[in-house]
Design a protein around this motif. Structure first.
Motif, PDB file in Angstrom:
ATOM      1  N   LEU A   1      -0.445   6.863  -4.166  1.00 39.06           N
ATOM      2  CA  LEU A   1      -0.531   5.411  -4.328  1.00 39.06           C
ATOM      3  C   LEU A   1       0.436   4.935  -5.411  1.00 39.06           C
ATOM      4  O   LEU A   1       1.093   3.897  -5.262  1.00 39.06           O
ATOM      5  N   TYR A   2       0.549   5.722  -6.485  1.00 37.31           N
ATOM      6  CA  TYR A   2       1.438   5.330  -7.591  1.00 37.31           C
ATOM      7  C   TYR A   2       2.904   5.323  -7.162  1.00 37.31           C
ATOM      8  O   TYR A   2       3.611   4.322  -7.338  1.00 37.31           O
ATOM      9  N   VAL A   3       3.373   6.438  -6.587  1.00 39.22           N
ATOM     10  CA  VAL A   3       4.798   6.527  -6.259  1.00 39.22           C
ATOM     11  C   VAL A   3       5.159   5.594  -5.102  1.00 39.22           C
ATOM     12  O   VAL A   3       6.251   5.020  -5.075  1.00 39.22           O
ATOM     13  N   SER A   4       4.229   5.406  -4.155  1.00 41.95           N
ATOM     14  CA  SER A   4       4.500   4.489  -3.045  1.00 41.95           C
ATOM     15  C   SER A   4       4.554   3.048  -3.538  1.00 41.95           C
ATOM     16  O   SER A   4       5.430   2.274  -3.146  1.00 41.95           O
ATOM     17  N   GLY A   5       3.591   2.691  -4.400  1.00 41.07           N
ATOM     18  CA  GLY A   5       3.592   1.341  -4.954  1.00 41.07           C
ATOM     19  C   GLY A   5       4.830   1.067  -5.777  1.00 41.07           C
ATOM     20  O   GLY A   5       5.416  -0.017  -5.712  1.00 41.07           O
TER      21      GLY A   5
END
Length: 458
Positions: free
Chosen positions: A435-439
């Motif tokens: 979720l962090y890297v995609s966001g």
């Protein structure tokens, strides 16, 4: 029983395939009711679903899991290095194999389970059913959309942007809807054999082409030093090459004998792991650190068109398999129980409902593919949110539910409990960091090419 070691006292008749007929009859003398199975009683039905042999379901899973995504793995090797990538592919294959076995045990324990929604209801009641059902459906529809998007890239490449990209998207939508018309997985299996052959030939052509045109001194790194974001995105490329679990319950429900699912799973894991390792390593070793993703685009101006052309069946059929699973979940939910007889008829209601579901889901997938300019990032976001749980987190929880009260009953149980806790933690990590890297990637993206006629070819 197996390395999964579900407890011996199983509360449904399906246990007889593991413990023998006599023991099963003593524990469960009553006759099985139609509600024990998602398709009800199909003895006299015009359309029968529980007809697939283990090797047919195995081939279906191979076609679903191995598509053009396999050709993103060389770029993952370029980011991570040969040794780390090799270890990660083998490790994730082993974990995926194990969690697949758990899902097979869970299906035998609870024969009525046809989707993650059914499994979620056993875990968290009605809330769990809706959460897992809609999460699974959303995840699959985004995967369907990714295949429509890949279809447009493919034809833009082959035709040198012969027409508007939206037109190619509509063609992909129509072709997918037509291929999704069969109601049984057995019929889709026939297409899956063509798909498997397609990606195999396209991969071989790509490897040969890249090998022929490779420069003399290609730089190959045993290990690399990437940034955290780059490294984790590369890891997720490998992680999500093993997310076929989203369809396992549906496929098992259409097998003649779900107890043979471990054979189907072994077929899937051996085939996809061998293909992943060979393709990723060979293409990277010849193409070097600048390998394209998908690697078909590294095959040269002419040969990449040939390779993309050979991959057309895979792009279509792999998406159709996902679409079939999504449509079947909706179809079963509509007609399950007292109305199950409709699923076995060729009436206007039964056939019309199936066609309407297929047209609706594929239209939604097409709209998503055309609407989201940062589609790959959003797909990664959805995969991190749901794929990590469907393939890793939930199976670990299934084991804990099946073995409740026996977690520390023996040394073997303690080891398996520890393994499943680690897998659950792994799922949480993949979800959170994904979720962090995609966001972060979505936030930094400057793309705005939604609903455009411009070429999206690589």
């Amino acid at each position: 029983m197996s390395i999964v070691e579900a407890p011996q006292a199983l509360p449904t008749r399906s246990v007889e395939s593991y413990h023998g007929q006599d023991e099963a009859e003593k524990a469960y003398p009553e006759k099985p009711t139609p509600t024990d199975d998602p398709f009800g009683n199909e003895e006299n039905g015009e359309v029968k679903y529980r007809v697939m042999k283990w090797w047919q379901s195995g081939m279906l899973m191979v076609a679903e899991n191995i598509s053009l995504g396999i050709l993103s793995l060389p770029s993952a090797v370029a980011t991570l290095g040969i040794v780390p990538a090799f270890i990660i592919i083998l490790g994730l294959s082993a974990i995926s194999w194990y969690t697949g076995l758990i899902m097979g045990q869970f299906k035998l324990r609870y024969p009525h389970v046809h989707s993650m929604g059914d499994a979620g209801e056993l875990l968290l009641g009605k809330f769990g059913r809706e959460l897992c059902y809609w999460g699974q459906l959303l995840f699959i529809i985004f995967l369907m959309a990714s295949h429509i998007l890949t279809f447009t890239v493919l034809f833009n490449t082959i035709t040198n942007h012969g027409t508007c990209t939206i037109v190619f998207g509509v063609i992909g939508l129509v072709v997918s809807c037509i291929c999704a018309l069969p109601r049984t997985s057995e019929k889709v299996f026939i297409m899956s054999t063509v798909s498997a052959a397609s990606i195999l030939v396209a991969t071989i052509v790509t490897m040969i082409s890249i090998g022929v045109q490779a420069p003399d001194n290609v730089q190959n790194d045993i290990v690399t030093d990437p940034t955290f974001v780059d490294a984790f995105l590369a890891v997720t490329n490998i992680v999500f090459a093993f997310i076929a679990h989203v369809s396992f319950f549906g496929i098992m429900s259409e097998m003649q004998d779900p107890a043979e699912f471990p054979k189907s799973l072994a077929m899937l894991q051996v085939v996809d792991t061998v293909m992943y390792i060979v393709t990723a390593m060979v293409i990277y070793c010849y193409a070097g650190p600048d390998v394209s993703s998908p690697a078909l685009s590294s095959a040269g101006p002419l040969m990449k068109k040939v390779a993309y052309g050979l991959a057309i069946p895979t792009v279509i059929v792999a998406g159709v398999v996902f679409g079939h699973v999504a449509c079947k979940y909706i179809y079963v939910r509509i007609f399950r129980g007292e109305r199950a007889h409709h699923m076995h008829e060729r009436s206007l209601l039964a056939t019309g409902t199936w066609v309407a579901i297929g047209l609706t889901t594929w239209t939604v997938a097409w709209v998503i593919a055309e609407s989201i300019p940062v589609f790959n990032d959003l797909l990664s976001l959805i995969s991190a949110l749901f794929g990590s749980w469907f393939s890793y987190g939930l199976p670990a929880i299934f084991w804990m539910v099946m073995n409740k009260g026996q977690w520390f009953a023996s040394p073997k149980k303690i080891v398996l409990f520890s393994v499943n806790v680690i897998i659950l933690g792994f799922a949480c990590t993949i979800c959170g960091l994904g979720l962090y890297v995609s966001g972060k990637s979505i936030n930094e993206s400057t793309s705005s090419a939604s609903w455009t006629c411009a070429s999206n070819a690589i």
